[in-house]
Design a protein around this motif. Structure first.
Motif, PDB file in Angstrom:
ATOM      1  N   PRO A 156       0.840  -1.213   0.000  1.00 26.84           N
ATOM      2  CA  PRO A 156       0.000   0.000   0.000  1.00 26.84           C
ATOM      3  C   PRO A 156       0.869   1.255   0.000  1.00 26.84           C
ATOM      4  CG  PRO A 156       0.027  -1.007   2.185  1.00 26.84           C
ATOM      5  CD  PRO A 156       0.786  -1.938   1.286  1.00 26.84           C
ATOM      6  N   VAL A 157       0.859   1.961  -1.098  1.00 27.49           N
ATOM      7  CA  VAL A 157       1.662   3.174  -1.238  1.00 27.49           C
ATOM      8  C   VAL A 157       0.738   4.373  -1.390  1.00 27.49           C
ATOM      9  CG1 VAL A 157       3.661   2.003  -2.221  1.00 27.49           C
ATOM     10  CG2 VAL A 157       1.829   2.778  -3.722  1.00 27.49           C
ATOM     11  N   SER A 158       1.275   5.543  -1.118  1.00 23.67           N
ATOM     12  CA  SER A 158       0.468   6.757  -1.101  1.00 23.67           C
ATOM     13  C   SER A 158       0.305   7.387  -2.475  1.00 23.67           C
ATOM     14  CB  SER A 158       1.093   7.785  -0.146  1.00 23.67           C
ATOM     15  OG  SER A 158       2.418   8.095  -0.553  1.00 23.67           O
ATOM     16  N   TYR A 159       1.088   6.969  -3.455  1.00 22.76           N
ATOM     17  CA  TYR A 159       1.023   7.576  -4.778  1.00 22.76           C
ATOM     18  C   TYR A 159       0.275   6.649  -5.741  1.00 22.76           C
ATOM     19  CZ  TYR A 159       5.220   4.650  -4.926  1.00 22.76           C
ATOM     20  OH  TYR A 159       6.106   3.610  -4.795  1.00 22.76           O
ATOM     21  N   THR A 160      -0.059   7.199  -6.896  1.00 15.50           N
ATOM     22  CA  THR A 160      -0.799   6.461  -7.916  1.00 15.50           C
ATOM     23  C   THR A 160       0.172   5.759  -8.850  1.00 15.50           C
ATOM     24  OG1 THR A 160      -2.583   8.075  -7.830  1.00 15.50           O
ATOM     25  CG2 THR A 160      -2.513   6.642  -9.745  1.00 15.50           C
ATOM     26  N   LYS A 161      -0.078   4.488  -9.078  1.00 16.16           N
ATOM     27  CA  LYS A 161       0.767   3.691  -9.953  1.00 16.16           C
ATOM     28  C   LYS A 161       0.158   3.649 -11.360  1.00 16.16           C
ATOM     29  CE  LYS A 161       0.217   0.199  -7.207  1.00 16.16           C
ATOM     30  NZ  LYS A 161      -0.473   0.840  -6.079  1.00 16.16           N
ATOM     31  N   ALA A 162       0.981   3.238 -12.310  1.00 15.30           N
ATOM     32  CA  ALA A 162       0.496   3.139 -13.690  1.00 15.30           C
ATOM     33  C   ALA A 162      -0.615   2.105 -13.806  1.00 15.30           C
ATOM     34  CB  ALA A 162       1.660   2.782 -14.621  1.00 15.30           C
ATOM     35  N   ILE A 163      -0.511   1.027 -13.051  1.00 14.28           N
ATOM     36  CA  ILE A 163      -1.558   0.016 -13.095  1.00 14.28           C
ATOM     37  C   ILE A 163      -2.832   0.535 -12.448  1.00 14.28           C
ATOM     38  CG2 ILE A 163      -0.938  -1.087 -10.914  1.00 14.28           C
ATOM     39  CD1 ILE A 163      -1.947  -2.852 -14.179  1.00 14.28           C
ATOM     40  N   ASP A 164      -2.729   1.437 -11.486  1.00 13.93           N
ATOM     41  CA  ASP A 164      -3.926   2.035 -10.878  1.00 13.93           C
ATOM     42  C   ASP A 164      -4.681   2.889 -11.890  1.00 13.93           C
ATOM     43  OD1 ASP A 164      -3.249   0.837  -8.498  1.00 13.93           O
ATOM     44  OD2 ASP A 164      -2.197   2.593  -7.723  1.00 13.93           O
ATOM     45  N   VAL A 165      -3.945   3.610 -12.716  1.00 16.85           N
ATOM     46  CA  VAL A 165      -4.589   4.420 -13.759  1.00 16.85           C
ATOM     47  C   VAL A 165      -5.337   3.523 -14.731  1.00 16.85           C
ATOM     48  CG1 VAL A 165      -4.176   6.040 -15.634  1.00 16.85           C
ATOM     49  CG2 VAL A 165      -2.866   6.237 -13.520  1.00 16.85           C
ATOM     50  N   TRP A 166      -4.701   2.431 -15.127  1.00 13.94           N
ATOM     51  CA  TRP A 166      -5.332   1.529 -16.086  1.00 13.94           C
ATOM     52  C   TRP A 166      -6.585   0.881 -15.504  1.00 13.94           C
ATOM     53  CZ3 TRP A 166      -5.157   0.301 -21.091  1.00 13.94           C
ATOM     54  CH2 TRP A 166      -5.742  -0.902 -21.497  1.00 13.94           C
ATOM     55  N   THR A 167      -6.454   0.260 -14.356  1.00 10.50           N
ATOM     56  CA  THR A 167      -7.612  -0.416 -13.768  1.00 10.50           C
ATOM     57  C   THR A 167      -8.705   0.583 -13.395  1.00 10.50           C
ATOM     58  OG1 THR A 167      -6.521  -0.328 -11.597  1.00 10.50           O
ATOM     59  CG2 THR A 167      -6.241  -2.340 -12.911  1.00 10.50           C
ATOM     60  N   GLY A 168      -8.312   1.774 -12.951  1.00  9.74           N
ATOM     61  CA  GLY A 168      -9.314   2.777 -12.598  1.00  9.74           C
ATOM     62  C   GLY A 168     -10.133   3.220 -13.797  1.00  9.74           C
ATOM     63  N   VAL A 169      -9.468   3.454 -14.934  1.00  4.48           N
ATOM     64  CA  VAL A 169     -10.183   3.869 -16.141  1.00  4.48           C
ATOM     65  C   VAL A 169     -11.043   2.732 -16.671  1.00  4.48           C
ATOM     66  CG1 VAL A 169      -9.870   4.607 -18.529  1.00  4.48           C
ATOM     67  CG2 VAL A 169      -8.494   5.628 -16.724  1.00  4.48           C
ATOM     68  N   CYS A 170     -10.516   1.509 -16.661  1.00  3.63           N
ATOM     69  CA  CYS A 170     -11.315   0.368 -17.119  1.00  3.63           C
ATOM     70  C   CYS A 170     -12.542   0.176 -16.228  1.00  3.63           C
ATOM     71  CB  CYS A 170     -10.463  -0.895 -17.132  1.00  3.63           C
ATOM     72  SG  CYS A 170      -9.176  -0.907 -18.398  1.00  3.63           S
ATOM     73  N   LEU A 171     -12.360   0.315 -14.943  1.00  2.00           N
ATOM     74  CA  LEU A 171     -13.498   0.202 -14.029  1.00  2.00           C
ATOM     75  C   LEU A 171     -14.511   1.315 -14.288  1.00  2.00           C
ATOM     76  CD1 LEU A 171     -14.507  -1.494 -11.619  1.00  2.00           C
ATOM     77  CD2 LEU A 171     -13.366   0.130 -10.115  1.00  2.00           C
ATOM     78  N   THR A 172     -14.026   2.494 -14.623  1.00  4.58           N
ATOM     79  CA  THR A 172     -14.922   3.605 -14.933  1.00  4.58           C
ATOM     80  C   THR A 172     -15.715   3.332 -16.199  1.00  4.58           C
ATOM     81  OG1 THR A 172     -13.380   5.142 -13.887  1.00  4.58           O
ATOM     82  CG2 THR A 172     -15.007   6.071 -15.392  1.00  4.58           C
ATOM     83  N   PHE A 173     -15.090   2.744 -17.210  1.00  5.26           N
ATOM     84  CA  PHE A 173     -15.810   2.423 -18.436  1.00  5.26           C
ATOM     85  C   PHE A 173     -16.881   1.371 -18.182  1.00  5.26           C
ATOM     86  CE2 PHE A 173     -12.534   4.668 -20.771  1.00  5.26           C
ATOM     87  CZ  PHE A 173     -13.216   5.108 -21.901  1.00  5.26           C
ATOM     88  N   VAL A 174     -16.553   0.352 -17.415  1.00  6.95           N
ATOM     89  CA  VAL A 174     -17.543  -0.681 -17.107  1.00  6.95           C
ATOM     90  C   VAL A 174     -18.691  -0.099 -16.299  1.00  6.95           C
ATOM     91  CG1 VAL A 174     -17.901  -2.862 -15.907  1.00  6.95           C
ATOM     92  CG2 VAL A 174     -15.833  -2.512 -17.249  1.00  6.95           C
ATOM     93  N   PHE A 175     -18.371   0.719 -15.324  1.00 11.06           N
ATOM     94  CA  PHE A 175     -19.407   1.356 -14.528  1.00 11.06           C
ATOM     95  C   PHE A 175     -20.222   2.328 -15.381  1.00 11.06           C
ATOM     96  CE2 PHE A 175     -20.768   4.644 -11.436  1.00 11.06           C
ATOM     97  CZ  PHE A 175     -21.580   3.837 -10.657  1.00 11.06           C
ATOM     98  N   GLY A 176     -19.554   3.000 -16.322  1.00 13.64           N
ATOM     99  CA  GLY A 176     -20.271   3.905 -17.212  1.00 13.64           C
ATOM    100  C   GLY A 176     -21.253   3.171 -18.097  1.00 13.64           C
ATOM    101  N   ALA A 177     -20.875   1.957 -18.547  1.00 17.42           N
ATOM    102  CA  ALA A 177     -21.811   1.162 -19.350  1.00 17.42           C
ATOM    103  C   ALA A 177     -23.050   0.786 -18.541  1.00 17.42           C
ATOM    104  CB  ALA A 177     -21.107  -0.095 -19.862  1.00 17.42           C
ATOM    105  N   LEU A 178     -22.857   0.490 -17.260  1.00 16.67           N
ATOM    106  CA  LEU A 178     -24.003   0.182 -16.410  1.00 16.67           C
ATOM    107  C   LEU A 178     -24.872   1.410 -16.187  1.00 16.67           C
ATOM    108  CD1 LEU A 178     -25.379  -2.027 -14.721  1.00 16.67           C
ATOM    109  CD2 LEU A 178     -23.942  -1.348 -12.798  1.00 16.67           C
ATOM    110  N   LEU A 179     -24.241   2.556 -15.983  1.00 13.87           N
ATOM    111  CA  LEU A 179     -25.014   3.792 -15.831  1.00 13.87           C
ATOM    112  C   LEU A 179     -25.724   4.171 -17.128  1.00 13.87           C
ATOM    113  CD1 LEU A 179     -22.663   6.086 -13.707  1.00 13.87           C
ATOM    114  CD2 LEU A 179     -24.643   4.768 -12.944  1.00 13.87           C
ATOM    115  N   GLU A 180     -25.096   3.841 -18.257  1.00 15.37           N
ATOM    116  CA  GLU A 180     -25.740   4.130 -19.538  1.00 15.37           C
ATOM    117  C   GLU A 180     -27.052   3.382 -19.677  1.00 15.37           C
ATOM    118  OE1 GLU A 180     -26.733   3.415 -23.749  1.00 15.37           O
ATOM    119  OE2 GLU A 180     -26.096   1.972 -22.217  1.00 15.37           O
ATOM    120  N   PHE A 181     -27.067   2.148 -19.205  1.00 14.10           N
ATOM    121  CA  PHE A 181     -28.342   1.421 -19.262  1.00 14.10           C
ATOM    122  C   PHE A 181     -29.378   2.044 -18.339  1.00 14.10           C
ATOM    123  CE2 PHE A 181     -31.033  -1.862 -17.276  1.00 14.10           C
ATOM    124  CZ  PHE A 181     -31.858  -2.110 -18.364  1.00 14.10           C
ATOM    125  N   ALA A 182     -28.925   2.514 -17.188  1.00 16.40           N
ATOM    126  CA  ALA A 182     -29.882   3.197 -16.306  1.00 16.40           C
ATOM    127  C   ALA A 182     -30.461   4.431 -16.985  1.00 16.40           C
ATOM    128  CB  ALA A 182     -29.197   3.570 -15.001  1.00 16.40           C
TER     129      ALA A 182
END
Length: 471
Positions: A335-361
């Protein structure tokens, strides 16, 4: 007379034979004397040769192992050598003792990102000169003396400053030796396994490079008494077939790291091992599955807006899978205090998946709104038709000529619509009458386009970067 002559002749011959016999005896005696002298001379020569050969054999069969014992007793005997006193400086001066260090890296077992440490097995060597240990090499017969007890000679007080754990190897015998050369040089070699700390910067993980150091310093002797130097030539050697599961050893650098404290300045050496993380593992295990999950979440855009169970289950499943993937990635990292490159990737991918769910709503809300609007239009149309039917039914047959309201009612209804410019997007969207359908169509284009732009920015940022930023 004749008879007397005969006897005279006989006596004469007899005298001549006696003289001849006497001469023969003398000659024989001389020959025997000469033969005896020659035999004695040959015998003496044989004895001398035998003695010389015996002496040579005795020299050839000298037990030099016994000589080693005698030399060791001579230079390390009681009262002759004190291991507590450090050797003199270069050329017998009163300067600091100089110790040359080199090592052979046999293997690197693990590099842990969670604990920020790595394990290494190496053969560590130190070499210095102690003039008190000079001895006679018997014409080059004794090349060096070997010891296995390090306590019998003076040893540098070296320690590994970033060590966490370590142990020696004693199978089958202790893997250590000390060689003492005739001119007083001492070589100390030992095989050890170490677990060393390796502080890591994970901002670029898993597209990063890490530098792990191996630091060696004197614990008690300051630079006035002891100086460590890297051996000339090739001080650090690495086994050729070095295989690491997730890293590649790119290069290594040797340097000095002398430290100053309240008690003085201490000599220090370090070697920096530069590791590059193998990206293929993370590409197969993380990046490609995340892309697939994002693309699967877009399938709901092509499903009918009325297929609520299918679209909800698809969106929730991809969201939960993406969340589980993100949790697994973070579990393998500290657990580190800064943002890693993998955090950016997984965060954006999670946002796209969540956005698809919100799009259906949003589509579901727009669909219900469209249905409500259609129902309201139907009600208004029915109400309008019913009102006009009643008005026509009760309308009088006679119209008064001076009634202005009657004249207005007779005028046709005119609607003035301003001219509109042709718009390809608007004309294309006009093919889809409902707002919910338009949202799905726009999402089919917008989501992949934005995700492609994100990939372009992400890979150009983390792949094409300077080496100085990585280290």
């Amino acid at each position: 007379m004749i008879r007397g002559g005969f006897w005279h002749f006989r006596r004469r011959n007899h005298a001549s034979g006696a003289a001849a016999a006497s001469a023969a005896k003398r000659i024989l005696a001389f020959d025997m004397t000469a033969t005896t002298s020659t035999t004695l001379a040959l015998f003496a020569v044989a004895i001398l040769v035998s003695l010389c050969c015996t002496t040579t054999d005795a020299n050839d069969k000298v037990n030099f192992r016994e000589k080693e014992k005698q030399v060791l007793d001579q230079i390390l005997g009681p009262g002759r050598y004190d291991a507590r006193i450090r050797p003199s400086g270069v050329n017998g001066t009163d300067g600091p003792a100089v110790v040359a260090v080199n090592m052979f890296v046999r293997s690197i077992a693990t590099i842990s990102d969670i604990k920020m440490e790595y394990s290494v097995q190496l053969t560590f060597r130190e070499q210095w000169t102690d003039e008190r240990l000079k001895y006679n090499d018997f014409g080059g017969k004794l090349k060096y003396l070997t010891l296995t007890d390090a306590s019998r000679v003076w040893m540098p007080d070296l320690f590994f400053s970033n060590e966490k754990e370590g142990h020696f190897h004693n199978i089958i015998m202790p893997n250590v030796y000390i060689r003492i050369f005739p001119y007083g040089s001492v070589l100390y070699s030992i095989r050890i396994s170490l677990t060393l700390s390796c502080p890591m910067n994970l901002k670029l993980y898993p597209l990063d490079r890490q530098v792990c150091s191996l630091k060696m310093a004197s614990y008690g002797w300051t630079t006035d008494d002891l100086v460590f130097l890297w051996k000339d030539g090739d001080p650090v050697q690495v086994v050729k077939n070095l295989h690491l599961p997730r890293f590649t050893l790119e290069k290594f650098l040797t340097d000095y790291c002398n430290s100053k404290t309240n008690t003085g300045e201490y000599s220090c050496l370090k070697v920096d091992l530069m590791f590059k993380r193998e990206f293929s593992y993370y590409l197969i295990q993380i990046y490609i599955p995340c892309c697939m999950l994002v693309i699967v979440s877009w399938v709901s855009f092509w499903l009918d807006q009325g297929a609520v169970p299918a679209r909800v289950s698809l969106g929730v499943t991809t969201l939960l899978t993406m969340a589980t993937q993100t949790s697994g990635i973070n579990a393998s990292l500290p657990p580190v205090s800064y943002t890693k490159a993998i955090d950016v990737w997984t965060g954006v991918c999670l946002t796209f998946v969540f956005g698809a769910l919100l799009e259906f709503a949003l589509v579901n809300y727009a669909s219900r709104s469209d249905m409500h609007r259609e129902n309201m239009k139907k009600q208004r149309r029915q109400q309008y038709e019913s009102e006009h039917a009643l008005e026509f039914e009760f309308q009088p047959l006679v119209r008064h000529p001076g009634d202005p309201m009657a004249i207005e009612k007779l005028r046709p209804c005119e609607i003035h619509v301003p001219p509109q410019r042709d718009n390809c997007c608007r004309s294309w969207l006009s093919k889809f009458p409902t707002r919910s359908k338009r949202i799905d169509v726009i999402s089919r284009i917008t989501f992949p386009l934005v995700f492609a732009m994100f990939n372009l920015v992400y890979w150009s940022t983390y792949l094409f970067r300077d080496e100085g930023e990585e280290t």
